[in-house]
Design a protein around this motif. Structure first.
Motif, PDB file in Angstrom:
ATOM      1  N   GLY A   1       0.805  -1.207   0.000  1.00 17.91           N
ATOM      2  CA  GLY A   1       0.000   0.000   0.000  1.00 17.91           C
ATOM      3  C   GLY A   1       0.845   1.267   0.000  1.00 17.91           C
ATOM      4  N   SER A   2       2.147   1.139  -0.262  1.00 13.48           N
ATOM      5  CA  SER A   2       3.029   2.295  -0.318  1.00 13.48           C
ATOM      6  C   SER A   2       4.029   2.079  -1.437  1.00 13.48           C
ATOM      7  CB  SER A   2       3.757   2.515   1.027  1.00 13.48           C
ATOM      8  OG  SER A   2       4.464   1.347   1.401  1.00 13.48           O
ATOM      9  N   SER A   3       4.572   3.212  -1.960  1.00 12.70           N
ATOM     10  CA  SER A   3       5.468   3.136  -3.105  1.00 12.70           C
ATOM     11  C   SER A   3       6.792   2.459  -2.725  1.00 12.70           C
ATOM     12  CB  SER A   3       5.737   4.543  -3.644  1.00 12.70           C
ATOM     13  OG  SER A   3       6.388   5.319  -2.638  1.00 12.70           O
ATOM     14  N   VAL A   4       7.456   1.919  -3.754  1.00 15.73           N
ATOM     15  CA  VAL A   4       8.742   1.248  -3.586  1.00 15.73           C
ATOM     16  C   VAL A   4       9.739   1.913  -4.522  1.00 15.73           C
ATOM     17  CG1 VAL A   4      10.002  -0.921  -3.782  1.00 15.73           C
ATOM     18  CG2 VAL A   4       7.638  -0.919  -2.984  1.00 15.73           C
ATOM     19  N   GLY A   5      10.915   2.224  -3.992  1.00 16.45           N
ATOM     20  CA  GLY A   5      11.939   2.873  -4.802  1.00 16.45           C
ATOM     21  C   GLY A   5      13.295   2.199  -4.641  1.00 16.45           C
ATOM     22  N   ILE A   6      14.191   2.480  -5.602  1.00 11.59           N
ATOM     23  CA  ILE A   6      15.565   1.966  -5.576  1.00 11.59           C
ATOM     24  C   ILE A   6      16.489   3.165  -5.719  1.00 11.59           C
ATOM     25  CG2 ILE A   6      17.242   0.523  -6.752  1.00 11.59           C
ATOM     26  CD1 ILE A   6      15.025  -1.308  -7.567  1.00 11.59           C
ATOM     27  N   LEU A   7      17.434   3.315  -4.761  1.00  9.24           N
ATOM     28  CA  LEU A   7      18.334   4.459  -4.725  1.00  9.24           C
ATOM     29  C   LEU A   7      19.780   3.993  -4.790  1.00  9.24           C
ATOM     30  CD1 LEU A   7      15.618   5.422  -3.291  1.00  9.24           C
ATOM     31  CD2 LEU A   7      17.026   7.129  -2.160  1.00  9.24           C
ATOM     32  N   GLU A   8      20.648   4.887  -5.276  1.00 14.81           N
ATOM     33  CA  GLU A   8      22.086   4.642  -5.263  1.00 14.81           C
ATOM     34  C   GLU A   8      22.571   4.608  -3.813  1.00 14.81           C
ATOM     35  OE1 GLU A   8      22.934   4.511  -9.462  1.00 14.81           O
ATOM     36  OE2 GLU A   8      23.979   3.862  -7.648  1.00 14.81           O
ATOM     37  N   PRO A   9      23.569   3.793  -3.480  1.00 10.12           N
ATOM     38  CA  PRO A   9      24.002   3.677  -2.090  1.00 10.12           C
ATOM     39  C   PRO A   9      25.043   4.713  -1.684  1.00 10.12           C
ATOM     40  CG  PRO A   9      25.102   2.033  -3.407  1.00 10.12           C
ATOM     41  CD  PRO A   9      24.190   2.772  -4.336  1.00 10.12           C
TER      42      PRO A   9
ATOM     43  N   PRO B   1      24.588  11.644  -3.895  1.00  5.91           N
ATOM     44  CA  PRO B   1      23.435  12.195  -3.150  1.00  5.91           C
ATOM     45  C   PRO B   1      22.250  11.251  -3.119  1.00  5.91           C
ATOM     46  CG  PRO B   1      23.404  13.039  -5.367  1.00  5.91           C
ATOM     47  CD  PRO B   1      24.572  12.115  -5.292  1.00  5.91           C
ATOM     48  N   TYR B   2      22.488   9.933  -3.153  1.00  2.94           N
ATOM     49  CA  TYR B   2      21.438   8.910  -3.093  1.00  2.94           C
ATOM     50  C   TYR B   2      20.409   9.112  -4.203  1.00  2.94           C
ATOM     51  CZ  TYR B   2      23.519   8.523   1.523  1.00  2.94           C
ATOM     52  OH  TYR B   2      24.384   8.379   2.554  1.00  2.94           O
ATOM     53  N   GLU B   3      20.928   9.105  -5.447  1.00  2.00           N
ATOM     54  CA  GLU B   3      20.066   9.351  -6.617  1.00  2.00           C
ATOM     55  C   GLU B   3      19.024   8.246  -6.777  1.00  2.00           C
ATOM     56  OE1 GLU B   3      22.239   9.612 -10.190  1.00  2.00           O
ATOM     57  OE2 GLU B   3      20.493   9.829 -11.491  1.00  2.00           O
ATOM     58  N   LYS B   4      17.791   8.666  -7.079  1.00  2.00           N
ATOM     59  CA  LYS B   4      16.709   7.704  -7.305  1.00  2.00           C
ATOM     60  C   LYS B   4      16.889   7.054  -8.675  1.00  2.00           C
ATOM     61  CE  LYS B   4      13.138  10.053  -4.568  1.00  2.00           C
ATOM     62  NZ  LYS B   4      13.951  11.224  -4.177  1.00  2.00           N
ATOM     63  N   ARG B   5      16.796   5.749  -8.713  1.00  2.00           N
ATOM     64  CA  ARG B   5      16.896   4.994  -9.981  1.00  2.00           C
ATOM     65  C   ARG B   5      15.542   4.449 -10.403  1.00  2.00           C
ATOM     66  NH1 ARG B   5      21.779   3.599 -11.678  1.00  2.00           N
ATOM     67  NH2 ARG B   5      20.604   3.435 -13.618  1.00  2.00           N
ATOM     68  N   MET B   6      14.643   4.271  -9.482  1.00  2.00           N
ATOM     69  CA  MET B   6      13.316   3.714  -9.817  1.00  2.00           C
ATOM     70  C   MET B   6      12.366   4.047  -8.676  1.00  2.00           C
ATOM     71  SD  MET B   6      12.148  -0.273 -10.237  1.00  2.00           S
ATOM     72  CE  MET B   6      13.390  -0.595 -11.437  1.00  2.00           C
ATOM     73  N   ASN B   7      11.105   4.331  -9.016  1.00  2.00           N
ATOM     74  CA  ASN B   7      10.082   4.520  -7.989  1.00  2.00           C
ATOM     75  C   ASN B   7       8.734   4.187  -8.611  1.00  2.00           C
ATOM     76  OD1 ASN B   7       8.068   6.001  -6.155  1.00  2.00           O
ATOM     77  ND2 ASN B   7      10.012   6.224  -5.068  1.00  2.00           N
ATOM     78  N   THR B   8       7.979   3.341  -7.926  1.00  2.00           N
ATOM     79  CA  THR B   8       6.705   2.869  -8.481  1.00  2.00           C
ATOM     80  C   THR B   8       5.620   3.924  -8.481  1.00  2.00           C
ATOM     81  OG1 THR B   8       6.103   1.982  -6.319  1.00  2.00           O
ATOM     82  CG2 THR B   8       7.173   0.477  -7.846  1.00  2.00           C
TER      83      THR B   8
END
Length: 824
Positions: A101-109, A112-119
């Motif tokens: 029930g909440s979005s899922v994202g993938i960030l660089e480790p 500046p912790y760039e977002k690579r994916m977010n649902t």
């Protein structure tokens, strides 16, 4: 004289003293009961407050743990390591979003912790930079510790809502390659806290590590400094994060029961005192009147204390609330979508949910304890020992408490003997172990199949590309596709498909895609542009994948380079034109040869026949007018001349028949070969009635062919059989059909003179004979004519024989493969 008063204490005063002596302990007892009642009420309130706050804390922990477990599925996915497979990873993340029930994202480790994916946004969209909220930073903490972490409350930059971040590092080879993040809205926590029934006036709140209120129910503000120091404030720390649950009982709720109890006690004492005084006076009066009445006494009835009853009511309500919370937990436990089992410290199974029993088939009666479970789930002793060793690897926190064990991938054999790949994890509770089991058998198979498909995609020599049908951009291309266009696969990722199309073809291709948007499979041809601007022709076949709602999510296209094919087609067209010219030249030569053949046939038919007719006429006149005058030797010479004339006529007829068989167009129709054989044998018998020949004819052998030509075939073969059985002691002729090598052969067999098979190749050549004319008359044209007719019908003919043992001629017919008329 007045009588003196009796010595001693009047009865009423004595009874009054007795009354106060009896009432004083009761008053002291009442005071003690009041104090005890107040303490009981306060203890019950404290117990209820701790129970409610602990239950809510456990509920929050369970939600966080469930979120972490589901995010670990994404973190462990093999798609994460290959960005070419991220479209599939995005689909998995969308499914996780549906579950959580909440979005899922993938960030660089790293910063500046760039977002690579977010649902919450389409795949490949442009994401805003990652903001840093106040309070505990879960992202760097999780990456540094390689363990899941939960942040304090903050604003989600994607939808500007208050949320907390649950971070699970994707660990490979001892380091974090990405961070999997789920932004849990605090609305979920607010809805969760509102499920708990609080007594009137109570306040409960969930606060993060920065002491911010994430969710609250109740009238008070718990961030008041005076409330922080209040003894009526209770706090329970979370087991999985830096949060805590705070509950406060207000003074009004705390002292109202006490005041009610004290007031009731005062009224009771006052009533008892008044009743006692009245009773004492009444008793004294009655005693004064009659000692017998004093002996009867007074029945005070059953003694009841309201405060104790009120305390009992509070305790009963607390017990009912505890039962409701326990029922709620059991319902959540039973309805959980993953297998769960609760064991005590001795390994005895206390409970297991329906998903666990459905997954493995074992009931609590089958496996009442861990030892029995290990024997059933791991029948191999060696593997059971390894699983037991993993189970014993328990680590402790610095304060000595046990912490959650890491996720293990194990194999479990169910009751039916089927082996499951299972992700198992244990969470230590104060009184036992809560184990969770996720069956990943199908997931592992799907991952293996997906890995095989991905390897095939990457290493295939075919040109393959996957595009987003919604944005018409390339998601991934295999090396063969990229190499053919002068790019690397990395350069082509995210490239618009239109960059590969010539400008003049863009409108046509885009219109074709719109027209075929509802098709699953379609084809098109055109040209592609290389990186250097050069063009080459292609043919493409596309297959569209759709989600459950029928919306397109990806388009797989297989492209063929038509350069070599078009070059070959050009060569074929050139050869075809050259061939047509050669056919025309050959046709002209054939036409000329046919004209010469027609001229030859005319010469044979007219020029050669005329001298023969003259010779035959003069021979006839010579016999009629001068036959009586000629000697016998002269008649023999005339007979030889007549035979020579007949042979010449037969030779001319044979040549004409041979020529006609090669040039005559076939008129196909059903032909009964059995009837044709019968007619020929009857003609031979009429010509030589003195011969007695046995013959066998298979009835109704029907073929498709030219009736006149097949009549010639049958006539020649049967006549030869008749002729060459002339010297046989018991001549016989047989006609039949047989199957050899999947073909039907038609056979004419005799027991005549036969021939030497060493010279069989001469049989079907014109004017070639294997017997002298004196032995068996003939001109050597018949079998050559037979062979040409059979070949014209798409068949073949063979001959088998031995000298003195007869011969067998076999032929096949295939009218559908008939040969055109030629000159031979």
């Amino acid at each position: 004289m007045r009588q003196p008063s009796p010595a001693g204490i009047p009865i009423q005063k004595y009874l009054a003293r007795l009354y106060w002596l009896g009432v004083t302990p009761l008053l002291l007892l009442a005071a003690g009961l009041a104090f005890n009642n107040a303490q009981s009420i306060r203890a019950a309130q404290d117990a209820q407050a701790r129970h409610i706050s602990a239950n809510f804390s456990n509920a929050v922990d369970q939600q966080i743990q469930t979120t972490i477990k589901v995010l670990q599925v994404i973190a462990l996915s093999p798609h994460l390591e290959n960005q070419a497979e991220w479209p599939l990873l995005y689909q998995e993340a969308q499914k996780v979003q549906t579950i959580l029930g909440s979005s899922v994202g993938i960030l660089e480790p790293f910063e500046p912790y760039e977002k690579r994916m977010n649902t919450s946004l389409p795949f490949g969209a442009e994401y805003p930079p990652t903001s840093r909220s106040n309070g505990f930073q879960a992202l760097p903490a999780a990456i540094e510790s390689l363990e899941p972490a939960v942040s304090d409350g903050g604003v989600n930059e994607l939808n500007q809502t208050t949320a907390i971040a649950v971070v699970v590092p994707a660990v490979r080879d001892g380091r974090a390659i990405y961070a999997v993040v789920s932004a849990m809205k605090v609305d979920r926590l607010q809805r969760l806290i509102e499920r708990f029934d609080l007594p009137a006036g109570w306040t409960m709140a969930l606060r993060d590590g920065a002491d911010q209120t994430l969710a609250q129910v109740g009238p008070d503000k718990l961030d008041d400094p005076d409330i922080h120091a209040s003894p009526d404030r209770f706090a329970v720390n979370s087991q999985v994060d830096r949060w805590r649950v705070v509950l406060r009982i207000p003074s009004s709720a705390r002292y109202m029961p006490l005041m009610t109890s004290v007031g009731a006690l005062v009224l009771l004492i006052l009533a008892a005192t008044l009743a006692g005084a009245f009773g004492s006076r009444l008793a004294g009066r009655r005693l004064a009147q009659s000692l017998a009445a004093l002996a009867g006494g007074t029945d005070a009835g059953e003694l009841k204390i309201a405060e104790i009853q009120q305390a009992q009511t509070v305790l009963n309500e607390a017990a009912a609330s505890a039962r409701r919370n326990d029922a709620r937990f059991r319902r959540l436990f039973q309805d959980a979508p993953i297998g769960m089992r609760l064991t005590d410290r001795e390994g005895v199974v206390m409970a297991q949910n329906a998903a666990f029993e459905e997954m493995f088939g074992y009931t609590m009666e089958d496996a009442p304890n861990i030892q029995k479970w290990m024997e059933l789930a791991h029948p191999d002793p060696a593997y059971r020992q390894r699983v037991g060793a993993m189970r014993s690897e328990v680590t402790n926190n610095e304060d000595g408490t046990r912490k959650r064990t890491s996720t293990r991938l194990i194999q479990v054999t169910d009751k039916q003997g089927k082996v499951h790949e299972v992700q198992a994890q244990g969470s230590f509770l104060p009184d036992g172990l809560l184990g969770s089991f996720i069956d990943v058998t199908d997931l592992r198979k799907a991952e293996d199949n997906l890995r095989l498909w991905a390897e095939s995609f990457l290493h295939s020599g075919l040109q393959l590309v996957i595009a987003d049908p919604n944005t018409n951009t390339i998601l991934t291309a295999n090396p063969a596709f990229a190499r053919a266009r002068g790019y690397t696969p990395e350069e082509m990722t995210g490239m618009p498909v239109t960059r590969l199309l010539p400008p003049e073809d863009l409108e046509r291709i885009q219109a074709a895609l719109v027209e075929r948007r509802n098709l699953t499979h379609f084809e098109f041809t055109g040209e592609h542009l290389r990186k250097d601007g050069s063009r080459f022709p292609v043919a493409a076949q596309s297959t569209v994948s759709r989600n459950e709602a029928g919306q397109p999510v990806s388009r797989l296209t297989y492209v063929i380079d038509l350069t070599e094919r078009q070059r070959a087609e050009a060569e074929i067209r050139s050869l075809h034109a050259s061939l047509e010219q050669r056919v025309a030249d050959r046709t002209a030569l054939l036409s000329q040869a046919n004209q010469e053949l027609d001229s030859f046939a005319y010469t044979v038919s007219h020029d050669l026949r005329s001298p023969l007719r003259a010779m035959d006429g003069f021979l006839h006149l010579l016999r009629e007018e001068h036959g009586d005058q000629l000697p016998c030797e002269a008649h023999e010479h005339l007979n030889k001349i007549n035979n020579a004339i007949l042979r010449m006529k037969n030779l001319i007829e044979g040549i004409l028949t041979l020529t006609h068989s090669a040039r005559h167009d076939l008129a196909l129709e059903p032909v009964n070969l059995s009837d044709a054989v019968s007619r020929t044998l009857q003609d031979c018998a009429n010509a030589e009635p003195g011969r007695n020949i046995h013959f066998e004819i298979q009835p109704d052998v029907i073929v498709t062919g030219d009736a006149k030509m097949l009549e010639v075939v049958v006539s020649n073969l049967v006549s030869n059989a008749w002729k060459y059985t002339a010297r046989a002691a018991s001549p016989s002729i047989r006609f039949f059909s047989e199957t050899r090598g999947g073909e039907t052969w038609f056979c004419i067999q005799d027991n005549g003179a036969g021939f030497d098979t060493a010279y069989a190749d001469k049989l079907f050549q014109p004017f070639q004979r294997l017997h002298r004319h004196e032995e068996f008359p003939g001109i050597g044209i018949g079998l050559a004519t037979v062979r040409r007719i059979v070949v014209r019908h798409g068949g073949s003919i063979t001959a088998e024989s031995s000298l003195g043992e007869g011969a067998c001629f076999r032929f096949t017919l295939n009218a559908s493969a008939q040969k055109p008329a030629t000159t031979g």
